[in-house]
Scaffold this active site. Structure first.
Site, mmCIF file in Angstrom:
data_model
loop_
_atom_site.group_PDB
_atom_site.id
_atom_site.type_symbol
_atom_site.label_atom_id
_atom_site.label_comp_id
_atom_site.label_asym_id
_atom_site.label_seq_id
_atom_site.Cartn_x
_atom_site.Cartn_y
_atom_site.Cartn_z
ATOM 1 N N ASN A 325 0.693 -0.939 -0.228
ATOM 2 C CA ASN A 325 -0.139 -0.408 -0.313
ATOM 3 C C ASN A 325 0.794 1.669 0.441
ATOM 4 O OD1 ASN A 325 -2.669 -1.346 -0.123
ATOM 5 N ND2 ASN A 325 -2.643 -1.346 1.859
ATOM 6 N N HIS A 327 3.028 2.650 1.985
ATOM 7 C CA HIS A 327 3.282 3.450 3.652
ATOM 8 C C HIS A 327 3.780 2.217 4.442
ATOM 9 C CE1 HIS A 327 -0.987 2.086 4.762
ATOM 10 N NE2 HIS A 327 -0.399 0.990 5.266
ATOM 11 N N CYS A 363 2.874 7.084 7.009
ATOM 12 C CA CYS A 363 3.805 7.738 7.014
ATOM 13 C C CYS A 363 4.617 6.507 5.926
ATOM 14 C CB CYS A 363 4.883 6.753 8.025
ATOM 15 S SG CYS A 363 6.718 7.208 8.105
#
Length: 424
Positions: A325, A327, A363
């Site tokens: 994904n 992140h 993040c």
């Protein structure tokens, strides 16, 4: 006349046998001619050696009542060797029965094995077996179960599995549960209806209780299931046990919400997605409400009433820290929190007993973070040694710009000697 002579040479008549010829060749005294042997067969004209000739001349035929008697002697060198051939019968023309039986047995066993692999059915109707070896669905399709052996590269300095290892097992069973149930789309655990709408799952909260840590070579059994969490969320629980003793190793619960893959914003759960996952909802809870209340909640500010504070700046994600994904994977945050900023004195003499994580923001790979940890002091007085007392830590992982990524609170207990399944 010439034809008769030629035929008689190749096909002697009944009266022309060697024995008959011998009888006809006898003289009146009953003696055989010199060119015939004692068996009536014409002897070869090879003369015997000189020594034998002298000995033969010295011998005379014995007489009985005045009549010469011919002694019958058997010479093995003069016997005819007649090859023996068994008569051809139907039984002799059949193949070797032992070889034929072995071939039939081999074919039968191979066919039985192939039939077992192709047409195997579970003994219990409520158990669906995953043919790819990723685990099995049990309890009428409501629970997914998978076993893991603790590898040598999954243990730490104290010879037991790390918390990251156990968290990776939880994540693996969650994905395999979706796959085995036939709900895996083209995303990371997303269902087909979620993939059509560019929706993905993101974790919002995780709580876990650790009873003990498995050692190298031991096998753990992980059960996982899902339930509803409000209107737009899904709860996933895990119960980890020792495979042989059944003793509880870890209990965990989590809350997941949906996020749009392109806009990176949270989304409501569509009715089509709810219809996909709704039949698998199980109201059972791995962590009871009473246990959840005892778990430490994350604080609003890190540093309040802190006895010690630790900080680590300049953390950047590596390429291997990202998942599909794009992140940072939720398990990587735990490593940053516990290994980077936690004091070494806590890690050496204590082990993680419980943890609560609140995920606030994702993040990316270009993010720069800092990790802060504060030690709040003793939670429970155990003995007189302060270093052996249970402690509590507050953790904060945030961007250097100030945005919070993850807030966590952990409780640590003194390390206990590991007990194997046989000692449990």
């Amino acid at each position: 006349m010439a034809g008769s002579l030629a035929a008689s040479a190749f096909f002697p008549g009944p009266g022309s046998s060697p024995a008959a010829s011998a009888r006809s060749s006898m003289n009146a005294t009953g003696e055989l001619p010199d060119n015939l042997s004692v068996r009536g067969i014409v002897a070869k004209p090879n003369p015997p050696p000189a020594s034998m000739q002298v000995k033969a001349q010295a011998q005379t035929l014995p007489k009985v009542n005045g009549t010469k008697v011919n002694l019958k002697t058997v010479n093995p060198d003069m016997e005819e060797t007649v090859p023996h051939s068994a008569p051809k019968t139907f039984y002799n023309q059949l193949p070797d029965w032992s070889m034929l039986l072995a071939a039939i047995t081999t074919i039968f066993l191979a066919a039985e094995k192939q039939w077992t692999l192709l047409d195997w059915k579970p003994k219990k109707p409520d158990m669906l077996v995953d043919t790819f070896g990723f685990g099995s669905i049990i309890q009428d399709g409501m629970v997914f179960r998978q076993n893991f052996m603790i590898r040598s590269y999954e243990i730490g300095a104290d010879r037991t599995a790390s918390i990251e290892t156990l968290m990776n097992h939880l994540q693996e069973t969650a994905l395999n549960h979706v796959r085995t149930a036939g709900l895996l789309g083209d995303g990371f655990g997303a269902t087909p209806e979620m993939s059509k709408r560019n929706l993905i799952w993101v974790v919002s909260k995780i709580q876990l209780l650790v009873e003990q840590y498995p050692a190298w070579g031991e096998t753990v059994q992980v059960d996982t299931w899902v339930a509803a969490a409000g209107k737009n969320g899904m709860r996933r629980d895990w119960h980890v046990r020792d495979y042989y003793s059944g003793r509880t190793i870890l209990r965990a619960t989590s809350v997941w919400v949906m996020m749009h893959k392109k806009t990176r914003r949270l989304s409501k759960m569509p009715d089509e997605v709810r219809a996909e996952i709704g039949p698998y909802f199980n109201d059972c809870s791995a962590i009871t409400e009473e246990q959840s209340e005892k778990l430490a909640k994350t604080g609003n500010k890190v540093g309040d009433d802190a006895t010690e504070q630790f900080i680590r700046k300049g953390l950047t994600p590596r390429w291997g820290d990202l998942d599909v994904n794009q992140h940072v994977n939720n398990v990587k945050y735990i490593g940053w929190i516990l290994e980077v900023s936690a004091p070494i004195s806590v890690l050496e003499k204590h082990e993680l007993a419980s943890m609560t994580l609140d995920y606030r923001k994702e993040c990316g790979r270009d993010s720069v973070l800092q990790s802060l940890t504060t030690v709040s002091g003793e939670c429970t007085s155990i003995g007189t040694d302060k270093q052996a007392s249970s402690i509590q830590c507050d953790h904060l992982l945030q961007l250097e710009s100030g945005a919070d990524i993850v807030k966590a609170r952990t409780q640590w207990r003194p390390k206990r000697p590991h007990t194997t399944a046989g000692n449990a």
